[in-house]
Write a protein that holds these residues in place. Sequence first.
Motif, short mmCIF file in Angstrom:
data_model
loop_
_atom_site.label_atom_id
_atom_site.label_comp_id
_atom_site.label_asym_id
_atom_site.label_seq_id
_atom_site.Cartn_x
_atom_site.Cartn_y
_atom_site.Cartn_z
N LEU A 101 0.83 -1.21 0.00
CA LEU A 101 0.00 0.00 0.00
C LEU A 101 0.86 1.26 0.00
CD1 LEU A 101 -2.73 1.48 0.28
CD2 LEU A 101 -2.61 1.08 2.75
N ALA A 102 0.64 2.10 -1.01
CA ALA A 102 1.26 3.43 -1.06
C ALA A 102 0.18 4.47 -0.76
CB ALA A 102 1.83 3.69 -2.45
N PRO A 103 0.56 5.58 -0.11
CA PRO A 103 -0.43 6.63 0.19
C PRO A 103 -0.65 7.53 -1.03
CG PRO A 103 1.70 7.23 1.10
CD PRO A 103 1.89 5.90 0.43
N VAL A 104 -1.42 7.00 -1.97
CA VAL A 104 -1.70 7.75 -3.21
C VAL A 104 -2.44 9.03 -2.85
CG1 VAL A 104 -2.72 7.58 -5.50
CG2 VAL A 104 -1.97 5.50 -4.35
N CYS A 130 2.92 -4.59 3.12
CA CYS A 130 4.17 -3.87 2.86
C CYS A 130 3.84 -2.39 2.69
CB CYS A 130 4.84 -4.43 1.61
SG CYS A 130 6.25 -3.48 1.03
N VAL A 131 4.53 -1.54 3.44
CA VAL A 131 4.33 -0.08 3.35
C VAL A 131 5.20 0.45 2.22
CG1 VAL A 131 4.56 2.10 4.58
CG2 VAL A 131 3.91 0.03 5.83
N TYR A 132 4.58 1.13 1.29
CA TYR A 132 5.25 1.48 0.04
C TYR A 132 5.46 3.00 -0.01
CZ TYR A 132 5.67 1.81 -5.12
OH TYR A 132 6.06 2.07 -6.42
N SER A 158 6.87 -5.23 6.13
CA SER A 158 8.01 -4.73 5.37
C SER A 158 7.79 -3.27 5.00
CB SER A 158 8.19 -5.55 4.08
OG SER A 158 9.36 -5.14 3.40
N ILE A 159 8.91 -2.58 4.82
CA ILE A 159 8.87 -1.20 4.33
C ILE A 159 9.68 -1.13 3.04
CG2 ILE A 159 9.79 1.10 4.78
CD1 ILE A 159 8.75 0.74 7.66
#
Lengths: 297, 297
Positions: A101-104, A130-132, A158-159
């Motif tokens: 997941l990315a903070p789009v 996973c933090v993207y 994961s990061i």
Amino acid sequence: MRFSGLSAFPLTPMNESGIQEQVFTQLIDRLTKARVDSIGVLGSTGSYPYLTRHERAQVTQLALRHACGIPVMVGIGALRTRDVLDLAEDAQKAGANAVMLAPVSYQTLTDQEVYGLYETVSTSLSIPLCVYDNPATTHFSFSDELFSQIAQLPQVKSIKMSPLTGDHTSAKNRVDNLRKLLPAHVSIGVSGDWGGLTGLKAGCDIWYSAIGGLFPETILGITRDVQMGEYDLAEQFANDLIPIWELFRRHGSIRVIATAAEILGVTDHFPLPHPLRPLGEEDRFLLKAILQELELS
Amino acid sequence: MRFSGLSAFPLTPMNESGIQEQVFTQLIDRLTKARVDSIGVLGSTGSYPYLTRHERAQVTQLALRHACGIPVMVGIGALRTRDVLDLAEDAQKAGANAVMLAPVSYQTLTDQEVYGLYETVSTSLSIPLCVYDNPATTHFSFSDELFSQIAQLPQVKSIKMSPLTGDHTSAKNRVDNLRKLLPAHVSIGVSGDWGGLTGLKAGCDIWYSAIGGLFPETILGITRDVQMGEYDLAEQFANDLIPIWELFRRHGSIRVIATAAEILGVTDHFPLPHPLRPLGEEDRFLLKAILQELELS
């Protein structure tokens, strides 16, 4: 899934009508044949935010069906929390091994808003997250403090750091500092392929690689060399790729990789969604020459 | 529609389940009662990129049904050309008077890609198009050369400039320079409410106003004063709003306007999509005090 080694991120080949299933399956086959450690579908290179929910489910199912037991991580980013939750549910139901997941953003997000997003999503999940971090596309940068807070949330495993810049020492400091702030079960990954080797040598656990989605054997070779401490050998192979990083910087990695896929005959046209366009004639010619010389696989 | 005077951009009030039709209708009623020159629905303040195609059609139809003959412009921006074309068709079929398009991005766009987007869309349209430049949300900045090229395309009738900064002289130079590059039938609009008055005084034809979507009488008053050459009077009213611009800068205009709508009782909760959040308690208190003092309408 284990968040280590090489995680390869393939393109999602498409035209204006939809996903090209057969071409996508061929890309997945390249990854399973090379035996990458994991596959990341619907990353930035997989054009996730350009696709409908239905198309994203289609890509997820195809990847899982053809992964030959290799773990599959699925990108669930979207502008709206509501949509992220739907995509998370779709991925879980399909049997994904992890989500990313990315903070789009459209409106610039605050730290509080981003924390709230991860809090809501992670508590709804039963698979790893996973933090993207990809400021070039999301226009949000995580502070170390925010990473540390989010890493405490359930399912965070994961990061995926934003690309590392600078030399070995500064990369090592960056990774060491971040490591101190994270629980031991949270792995650190490097992205931005030009910094992949630097990241692994600096202590990153995993290389989240876009170019590895097209040339898995080459990138897995470099990864394995580092894992075995064969730094000189890894360096030698990685140096060959410098002309490609130069094209990445000028055009964005996705346009270069998509044009490469076309040059190699993997697809019969530029496989990205409009309004994105391929490299111009001159750089396409240059890329073709580089690919011919390097014989990547 | 005529691209001049005040174009007011209302919020699209929503919760996590969908659009709040009655609240939206009340916002439109405020605009028709004030007799603004045009209404811009599904702008950035209208949260267009967070909504489904169906919800966008719903908002468009509601606005047109309640506009009392005031022209309605509809935002059709999306990441993908395919989706922009669908949204353009929906807006046209619903009877919109114009559409507005920003080059929304995930992968950073090139000038060529943005030109290609406008070329494809404009040739598909039979109603006027406003080119929407908002680098803070799209992360794309138009060059004057690109504006000039796009302004030659069919249906292009207005340019909504990115917020003006600086004093009267620099704003006037900016508008004069752009004017020379555009055909006479293409109007120039100012956005970013804190620069609205500066823009009109510098020769902009139209104020595309987010705060005008909530306080149409106040902003229309300032607009009419400028149109009648009553600059001192306009300045006097505009100066009252300076504390609000300060909150805009710190929190983004949409959070301030949405919190103001809640304070005024127009909505019964913060009406924006998650992960967006309202102002914190302290700034909410400050905003409430400002609104009580100014008695905007």
